[in-house]
Write a protein that holds these residues in place. Structure first.
Motif, PDB file in Angstrom:
ATOM      1  N   ARG A 220      43.910 -10.458 -98.620  1.00  0.00           N
ATOM      2  CA  ARG A 220      42.288 -11.101 -98.065  1.00  0.00           C
ATOM      3  C   ARG A 220      41.829 -11.201 -96.467  1.00  0.00           C
ATOM      4  O   ARG A 220      42.039 -11.376 -96.167  1.00  0.00           O
TER       5      ARG A 220
ATOM      6  N   GLY B 289      46.112 -16.143-100.498  1.00  0.00           N
ATOM      7  CA  GLY B 289      45.462 -17.782-100.064  1.00  0.00           C
ATOM      8  C   GLY B 289      46.424 -18.718 -98.966  1.00  0.00           C
ATOM      9  O   GLY B 289      47.981 -18.229 -98.979  1.00  0.00           O
TER      10      GLY B 289
ATOM     11  N   ALA C 113      39.870 -23.032 -96.244  1.00  0.00           N
ATOM     12  CA  ALA C 113      39.449 -21.932 -97.062  1.00  0.00           C
ATOM     13  C   ALA C 113      39.315 -22.679 -98.524  1.00  0.00           C
ATOM     14  O   ALA C 113      40.233 -23.463 -98.921  1.00  0.00           O
TER      15      ALA C 113
ATOM     16  N   GLU D 149      39.328 -22.078-102.417  1.00  0.00           N
ATOM     17  CA  GLU D 149      39.570 -20.989-103.944  1.00  0.00           C
ATOM     18  C   GLU D 149      39.249 -21.767-105.049  1.00  0.00           C
ATOM     19  O   GLU D 149      39.441 -22.348-104.875  1.00  0.00           O
TER      20      GLU D 149
ATOM     21  N   THR E  69      40.334 -15.084-109.240  1.00  0.00           N
ATOM     22  CA  THR E  69      40.254 -15.633-108.741  1.00  0.00           C
ATOM     23  C   THR E  69      38.508 -15.451-107.959  1.00  0.00           C
ATOM     24  O   THR E  69      38.906 -14.175-107.898  1.00  0.00           O
TER      25      THR E  69
ATOM     26  N   PHE F  50      37.507 -16.548-103.511  1.00  0.00           N
ATOM     27  CA  PHE F  50      37.757 -16.930-102.457  1.00  0.00           C
ATOM     28  C   PHE F  50      36.784 -17.076-101.067  1.00  0.00           C
ATOM     29  O   PHE F  50      35.896 -16.046-101.444  1.00  0.00           O
TER      30      PHE F  50
ATOM     31  N   ASN G  23      36.931 -18.204 -96.960  1.00  0.00           N
ATOM     32  CA  ASN G  23      37.296 -18.362 -95.937  1.00  0.00           C
ATOM     33  C   ASN G  23      36.608 -18.240 -94.615  1.00  0.00           C
ATOM     34  O   ASN G  23      36.274 -17.281 -93.964  1.00  0.00           O
TER      35      ASN G  23
ATOM     36  N   TYR H 215      35.033 -14.167 -97.982  1.00  0.00           N
ATOM     37  CA  TYR H 215      34.808 -14.247 -99.727  1.00  0.00           C
ATOM     38  C   TYR H 215      35.228 -12.875 -99.891  1.00  0.00           C
ATOM     39  O   TYR H 215      35.466 -11.713 -99.525  1.00  0.00           O
TER      40      TYR H 215
ATOM     41  N   GLY I 250      37.798 -11.577-104.132  1.00  0.00           N
ATOM     42  CA  GLY I 250      37.757 -12.003-105.517  1.00  0.00           C
ATOM     43  C   GLY I 250      39.158 -10.960-106.085  1.00  0.00           C
ATOM     44  O   GLY I 250      38.937  -9.759-105.529  1.00  0.00           O
TER      45      GLY I 250
END
Lengths: 714, 173
Positions: free
Chosen positions: A118, A165, A515, A517, A533, A535, A537, A574, A576
């Motif tokens: 990430r 994460g 964060a 998620e 998933t 996210f 952040n 951002y 996934g």
């Protein structure tokens, strides 16, 4: 707040004093995330039909007999099993991590990797926390992982658990973008002898020996030794000017000018030797005691850009750096009842990194305690506390100095987490936080909230909000780094040298992350499972550099233009990760992974220092990654395994997008003998994956690699 | 409303590794045919022996509690040595036996016990081998070893095995 109550309880012996003798030495560690749900009764298990049973997801029970609940957790979790590791053909922990969706594993040279997830990846990546058997291998020198010093016999790994994460509310500061936990098998699971050896063009030579035996009833041990020799990489780009390269001829014998070395090789060959042991005492009853330790020594060829004293011009040094160290860990697990268990763990770790541009000797002592208990029918509470002390001694150089050269830092921490079954077997809420005190920034508060909803038999949704911090490193507080500049007499006769220096800053505060998620797991048919998933952040207070002093006093040489580190940037990221698993037949498994990462960095940095600053960080992380894997069991004990991997370009580092192919043909000749033939990076003769950080060493390209391996067990 | 079927349980709740393996042992007994000479009388128990360290704990006892297979109740017997397990129909080799699994398995086969193992070291010598693959329990069956013990494992179970060794190789010892 519950967290405060726990803190108060722990701290009732008196408020923390200023000395290192504070007694808050009970520590916190949660080796496994605990988000478990109630499991069926034995009668229900007996009634399950055999197909369902073999299709059931298994909580991977850990060596210490704790349920680790990774598949059903409200977090982005990947578990790499021993079978995955064996069939990957990988030869180091770092390379094994390529199997994690969204993990960016970029080899910098033969012995250095940039690994993160990430975003914010580089050689000194500081947002990924890595542990081996509960021992953090995070170094407080630069808040990251020195991958050259971390290894085990890969056959002795039980599994590697990876959380993408933040995991800071359980694991502490620096578990910002992810957590990696390498768990080795117990001594009882590694009985007998294993002899394993390989040879190849890049993986020149490898040999490992492990012997496990029994010392008494319920008392098992293993000892191991391992050696690797790796070939040098190819050179990336033009390389350093050969005429200015000096070669260190050995201990204290000074340097001599190089002859004419073979072209295009990066002079980064690597050898490592290590050994260790593990003893598990598992008497009937409530206790389990583990003692384990390792020692290692690594010889790393390297070429550095260095500064000529007085004139401040550049020269280049070719040298063999020596990195060595060891650790000793003890862990006591006590079970009070089916629903209550405590773990007390202590370890000592020593590392001596004798690099040309900086020598570092570090000793770390860490004490952790955790207790898990059921509260009522619907709640599971885990709480714990920890203490860590790290003491270093530096050998400074003109290029890199840490002032003062010796410093001891401490961290005290406590955490609590409560998992509440809002609707049993359906909806579960996890609330937790960690509070810690460190010598760099004082108190840090890292809470999170996670919700998981098991909609029906085949669909699970989860969501989480977390806050995590990345505390400053020793280097960021205290370093003084100089770069070669304009040498003396260049501007005009008698002119002073002009150089750029960067300085640490004791006012540097933690980098902070909030964060968000979400995740979805589904199994539309028995053979197919999908894990997705996403996210978003928000980072603040990220590291950057500003010109703070450009007082051009030409009466002194060198004139140093000083840039100072500060909390100068913010960012939003951002993206996934998607992982699709298909079990085509019992003998053939397929997996496809895709990940995407977008980074927007806003920086007040006024001087561009590449990845060390923040301006170019977005361009040094791949926006997209794709991997396709196949594991095929063939008749006669043959196995054929394939990985096709595509990694996006890194424009900031001039690294083009890369398509790589790894193949492995394994043959289980008998129960005792296994042979394999492995080819890695087969699609091109060489390609770059990353570049070194600000220690200017030779940039390299990874070469096509083949090796054969034999493993014999008795 | 919260009743979930067995199939739903399989998907929604992660099971403990040794709960699944315990239930697998029960199923193995269920899907295995012993010759009648393996029992002194028609309602004699099927004995599952656990040799050395016991990874299951009480869950295995509770799974087989009150269950019968073809009229045979199931009995769990735990022992530190093979001698005490003589007469067991199935023997699970605990991780503690890793260093001497070869000898132990030979001894168990001599009294026609079906051997089951789940560690790298023990599974090398057992007729049935359990393992974790990713997050699922898989098993393999070695027919040369099962036939040595004189038992027949049903084709339904063999069909679910990850691999079946010795199927086309009946001449092998």
């Amino acid at each position: 707040m519950l967290a405060n109550r726990v803190i108060n309880r722990l701290f009732r012996m008196g408020p923390p004093g200023n000395t290192g003798r504070r007694l808050l030495a009970v520590a916190a560690l949660l080796v496994l995330a605990r988000f478990s749900m109630a499991e069926p009764t034995p009668a229900e298990l007996a009634d399950m039909n055999i197909e369902d049973l073999l299709n059931a997801k298994v909580v991977v029970s850990s060596v210490a007999r704790r349920p680790g609940t990774v598949q059903q957790s409200p977090a982005a979790v990947t578990v790499i099993t021993q079978e995955d590791i064996r069939r990957s053909g990988s030869t180091s922990i770092a390379e094994v991590l390529r199997m994690v969706p969204g993990m960016d594993v970029a080899k910098v040279d033969s012995h250095e990797w940039a690994i993160s997830t990430r975003g914010f990846n580089d050689l000194f990546a500081n947002k990924l926390l890595v542990m081996i058997d509960g021992r953090s291998v995070y170094t407080s020198l630069f808040s990251g992982t020195a991958w050259d010093a971390q290894d085990v016999i890969l056959d002795d790994i039980d599994r590697i658990e990876v959380v993408r994460g933040p995991g800071a509310s359980l694991w502490g500061a620096n578990a910002v973008n992810g957590v990696v936990n390498v768990v080795t098998k117990s001594a009882a699971e590694t009985q007998g002898m294993l002899v394993s050896a390989s040879a190849g063009n890049e993986e020149r030579a490898y040999g490992a020996f492990r012997y496990g035996g029994k010392l008494g009833d319920n008392l098992h041990f293993r000892v191991y030794a391992k050696y690797n020799a790796r070939d040098e990489s190819a050179m990336f780009g033009t390389g350093f000017p050969e005429a200015l390269i000096k070669i260190d001829t050995g201990s204290n014998s000074g340097t001599v000018t190089a002859g004419v070395p073979p072209p295009r090789t990066a002079h980064d060959a690597w050898q490592m030797a290590r050994g260790g042991f593990r003893v598990d005492w598992d008497p009937p009853g409530a206790d389990l005691i583990t003692v384990q330790g390792d020692i290692y020594r690594s010889w790393e060829d390297q070429t550095y850009q260095r500064i000529t004293p007085v004139t401040f011009g550049a020269y280049y040094e070719r040298i063999t750096d020596i990195v060595s160290g060891g650790n000793l860990l003890g862990r006591w697990t006590h079970t009070f009842s089916n629903t209550s268990e405590s773990i007390l763990q202590a370890y000592y770790d020593r590392s001596d990194r004798n690099l040309s541009v900086l020598g570092e000797s570090r000793q770390t002592f860490d004490l952790d305690f955790q207790h898990q208990l059921a509260v009522g029918e619907r709640q599971t509470v885990v709480w714990g506390a920890g203490y860590r002390r790290s003491r270093d001694q530096l050998r400074n150089t003109l290029e890199v100095a840490l002032v003062p050269p010796q410093r001891t830092t401490e961290v005290y921490s406590a955490f609590v987490q409560d998992e509440i079954a809002v609707i049993p077997k359906r909806l579960s809420l996890t609330l937790g936080s960690r509070l810690e005190h460190n010598d760099f920034t004082g108190e840090e508060f890292q809470p999170n909230a996670r919700l998981i909803w098991t909609a029906n038999a085949r669909n699970t949704f989860w969501a989480a909000v977390s806050r995590a911090v990345r505390t400053p490193s020793r280097a960021e507080d205290d370093f003084q780094v100089n770069f070669p500049g304009v040498p003396t007499n260049v501007l005009f006769p008698g002119a002073p040298a002009i150089t750029v220096g960067i300085r640490g800053n004791r006012d540097f505060d933690s980098e902070k992350l909030t964060a968000f998620e979400i995740g979805y797991r589904t199994q539309p048919i028995d053979k197919l499972s999908i894990d997705a998933t996403g996210f978003y952040n928000q980072y603040s207070g990220l590291r950057g550099f500003r010109l703070t002093n450009a007082n051009l006093d030409f009466t002194h040489s060198p004139v140093v233009i000083v840039a100072t580190l500060g909390n100068l940037a913010s960012a939003e990221t951002y993206g996934g990760e998607l992982s699709v698993n298909l079990r085509v037949t019992p003998a053939w498994r397929l997996r496809a992974d895709y990940s995407v990462l977008k980074m927007q960095v806003h920086s007040d940095t006024t001087i561009n220092l590449g990845a060390l600053g923040t301006t170019e960080i977005a361009g040094s992380n791949p926006q997209q990654q794709v991997a396709l894997r196949s594991w095929l069991d063939l008749p006669h004990g043959l196995e054929f395994d394939t990985t096709l991997r595509w990694v996006d370009e890194l424009p900031s580092l001039n690294v083009p997008a890369c398509l790589g192919l790894d193949l492995r043909l394994g043959w289980r000749v008998s129960d005792r003998l296994e042979l394999s033939l492995v080819g890695q990076n087969l699609l091109d003769p060489q390609h770059p994956e990353s570049k070194p950080g600000f220690f200017s060493s030779q940039a390299t390209e990874i070469e096509r690699s083949y090796y054969v391996k034999a493993a014999i067990r008795f | 409303m919260l009743l979930i079927s067995g199939s739903a349980l399989a998907q929604s709740v992660p099971l403990r590794e040794y709960s699944v393996k315990a239930a697998f042992l029960y199923n193995l007994v269920k899907y295995t045919d012993w010759p009648s000479r393996a029992f002194s009388q028609p309602n004699a128990p099927i004995v599952i022996g656990l040799l050395g360290s016991d990874p299951f704990g009480p869950v295995l006892d509770r799974i087989v509690e009150g269950r019968t297979v073809n009229g045979h109740p199931i009995l769990i017997r735990r022992a530190a040595g093979v001698a005490e397990l003589r007469g067991s129909h199935v023997v699970f080799i605990g991780a503690s036996e890793s260093g001497r699994a070869a000898e132990q398995c030979a001894a168990i086969e001599s009294f026609r016990g079906l051997t089951v193992g789940d560690t790298e070291q023990t599974a090398a010598f057992t007729a049935v081998k359990c393992a974790l693959e990713a997050d699922r329990v898989v098993f393999t069956v070695d027919l040369t070893r099962t036939s040595r013990v004189g038992v027949n494992i049903s084709s339904k179970l063999l069909h679910l095995a990850k691999s079946v060794l010795g199927r086309d190789d009946t001449a092998a010892p």
